[in-house]
Write a protein that holds these residues in place. Structure first.
Motif, short mmCIF file in Angstrom:
data_model
loop_
_atom_site.label_atom_id
_atom_site.label_comp_id
_atom_site.label_asym_id
_atom_site.label_seq_id
_atom_site.Cartn_x
_atom_site.Cartn_y
_atom_site.Cartn_z
N ALA A 251 0.85 -1.18 0.00
CA ALA A 251 0.00 0.00 0.00
C ALA A 251 0.89 1.23 0.00
O ALA A 251 1.98 1.23 0.57
N VAL A 252 0.43 2.26 -0.68
CA VAL A 252 1.15 3.54 -0.74
C VAL A 252 0.15 4.64 -0.42
O VAL A 252 -0.92 4.71 -1.04
N VAL A 253 0.49 5.49 0.54
CA VAL A 253 -0.42 6.52 1.01
C VAL A 253 0.32 7.86 1.07
O VAL A 253 1.48 7.90 1.49
N PRO A 254 -0.33 8.97 0.67
CA PRO A 254 0.31 10.28 0.84
C PRO A 254 0.53 10.57 2.32
O PRO A 254 -0.22 10.09 3.18
N VAL A 255 1.55 11.33 2.63
CA VAL A 255 1.84 11.68 4.02
C VAL A 255 0.80 12.69 4.52
O VAL A 255 0.59 13.73 3.90
N ASP A 256 0.13 12.33 5.60
CA ASP A 256 -0.80 13.25 6.27
C ASP A 256 -0.02 13.87 7.42
O ASP A 256 0.20 13.24 8.45
N TYR A 257 0.39 15.11 7.25
CA TYR A 257 1.29 15.73 8.23
C TYR A 257 0.62 15.96 9.57
O TYR A 257 1.28 15.96 10.62
N ALA A 258 -0.70 16.14 9.57
CA ALA A 258 -1.41 16.30 10.85
C ALA A 258 -1.33 15.00 11.65
O ALA A 258 -1.06 15.01 12.85
N VAL A 259 -1.58 13.88 10.97
CA VAL A 259 -1.52 12.58 11.64
C VAL A 259 -0.08 12.27 12.05
O VAL A 259 0.17 11.77 13.15
N GLU A 260 0.88 12.57 11.17
CA GLU A 260 2.28 12.33 11.49
C GLU A 260 2.70 13.12 12.72
O GLU A 260 3.43 12.63 13.59
N SER A 261 2.22 14.36 12.83
CA SER A 261 2.57 15.20 13.99
C SER A 261 1.99 14.62 15.27
O SER A 261 2.67 14.59 16.31
N ARG A 262 0.75 14.13 15.19
CA ARG A 262 0.13 13.53 16.38
C ARG A 262 0.89 12.28 16.82
O ARG A 262 1.12 12.07 18.01
N ASN A 263 1.28 11.46 15.84
CA ASN A 263 2.04 10.26 16.17
C ASN A 263 3.39 10.60 16.78
O ASN A 263 3.86 9.94 17.72
N LEU A 264 4.03 11.63 16.26
CA LEU A 264 5.32 12.05 16.79
C LEU A 264 5.18 12.54 18.23
O LEU A 264 6.00 12.19 19.10
N LEU A 265 4.15 13.31 18.50
CA LEU A 265 3.91 13.79 19.86
C LEU A 265 3.63 12.63 20.82
O LEU A 265 4.09 12.63 21.97
N GLU A 266 2.87 11.63 20.33
CA GLU A 266 2.58 10.45 21.16
C GLU A 266 3.87 9.69 21.48
O GLU A 266 4.07 9.24 22.61
N ASN A 267 4.74 9.55 20.49
CA ASN A 267 6.00 8.83 20.70
C ASN A 267 6.91 9.58 21.67
O ASN A 267 7.57 8.98 22.52
N ILE A 268 6.93 10.91 21.55
CA ILE A 268 7.73 11.71 22.47
C ILE A 268 7.20 11.57 23.89
O ILE A 268 7.95 11.45 24.85
N SER A 269 5.86 11.55 24.00
CA SER A 269 5.23 11.40 25.32
C SER A 269 5.58 10.06 25.94
O SER A 269 5.88 9.96 27.14
N LYS A 270 5.58 9.00 25.12
CA LYS A 270 5.92 7.67 25.62
C LYS A 270 7.38 7.61 26.07
O LYS A 270 7.71 6.95 27.06
N MET A 271 8.24 8.30 25.35
CA MET A 271 9.66 8.33 25.73
C MET A 271 9.83 8.99 27.08
O MET A 271 10.63 8.55 27.91
N GLY A 272 9.05 10.05 27.34
CA GLY A 272 9.12 10.73 28.63
C GLY A 272 8.66 9.86 29.77
O GLY A 272 9.24 9.85 30.86
N VAL A 273 7.60 9.07 29.50
CA VAL A 273 7.07 8.17 30.53
C VAL A 273 8.06 7.07 30.86
O VAL A 273 8.27 6.70 32.02
N SER A 274 8.71 6.53 29.80
CA SER A 274 9.64 5.42 30.02
C SER A 274 10.87 5.85 30.81
O SER A 274 11.52 5.06 31.47
N GLN A 275 11.21 7.14 30.72
CA GLN A 275 12.38 7.62 31.46
C GLN A 275 12.03 7.88 32.92
O GLN A 275 12.87 7.93 33.76
#
Length: 275
Positions: A251-275
């Motif tokens: 599958a090939v999908v155009p980049v949805d920057y709004a969704v990408e930003s939300r995912n990035l923020l979620e990953n950053i949040s998880k990194m903070g919790v793990s520390q």
């Protein structure tokens, strides 16, 4: 209360698409007439030559939709009809699941040895070899490969019939690059159309046009260095008694920057919790 991906091509993408991009923050109402409905990622809509796109049309339905969106719609959870969900034969996951870098795949040559492994990547199409065999002649009924008949037309072994015409369907290899490295990825018709931006028949007609600025070469050039989200399968193929890794785009999908930003923020949040 659902969302769906609509693909615009050619002049619609260049003109209307750019206009929509410029006013995206205003969430315009869009009315589209004459679309091709496909099953890419569940449901997908694609513009065709006779498609008509109107932005903020002055009709009661548009005014009603605008009123609903402004009052509650913008804060309402939407069910995605085509937000990256992949058919079951492609790993049955989203392009936002199992996200890895290309180096994760290429540095693990044993991936896919026992059964295909599925991952999602974000990368750029960095190179498309212009002189490769990019398509095959296909039966209009079953999409299987056809051969030229002795008399005229094309013979389909699967359908056991001869047709006067056939379709061209993509089967090509592209180089994909991300921050970690690069890899050659096989693509088939639906995925290749998303990358190239036109059908194989349309690209073939461009290939036959001569000139100093080849429209065929220009089309391939325009398809490169555009970011995509890809759902890929990794398997092992044997060639000259040597097993090689084969990466195939499912599958090939155009980049949805709004969704990408939300995912990035979620990953950053998880990194903070793990520390």
């Amino acid at each position: 209360k659902k969302t769906v991906i609509v693909s615009l091509w050619g002049d619609l993408a260049t003109n209307i698409g750019q206009e929509l991009l410029d006013i995206a923050d205003k969430s315009p109402v869009v009315a589209i007439k004459s679309l091709k409905v496909g099953d890419f990622q569940g449901v997908s809509l694609s513009a065709i030559s006779k498609s008509l796109v109107l932005i903020d049309p002055e009709v009661p339905e548009a005014q009603k939709l605008r009123s609903w969106y402004d009052s509650e719609g913008k804060d309402t959870a939407m069910a995605a009809l085509s937000s990256g969900s992949i058919p079951s034969n492609s790993g049955n996951r989203s392009v936002y699941s199992d996200r890895v870098t290309l180096s994760h795949i290429t540095s693990n040559p044993s991936l896919g040895a026992e059964k295909p492994a599925f991952f999602s990547i974000r990368g750029y199409i960095s190179f498309i070899k212009a002189d490769q065999a990019m398509w095959y002649r296909a039966c209009k009924t079953c999409n299987k490969k056809v051969t030229e008949s002795t008399g005229a037309g094309y013979w389909c072994e699967s359908c056991q019939k001869n047709d006067e015409e056939c379709n061209l369907r993509y089967i090509m290899v592209v180089k994909v690059t991300d921050a970690s490295g690069e890899a050659f990825i096989s693509t088939f018709n639906e995925e290749a159309e998303k990358i190239i931006g036109c059908s194989a028949d349309e690209l073939d007609s461009l290939r036959s046009q001569e000139g100093e600025d080849s429209p065929y070469q220009l089309k391939l050039k325009q398809a490169t260095w555009t970011p995509h989200l890809l759902r890929v399968s990794v398997s092992q193929n044997e060639y000259n008694n040597e097993k090689r890794q084969r990466i195939t785009a499912r599958a090939v999908v155009p980049v949805d920057y709004a969704v990408e930003s939300r995912n990035l923020l979620e990953n950053i949040s998880k990194m903070g919790v793990s520390q």
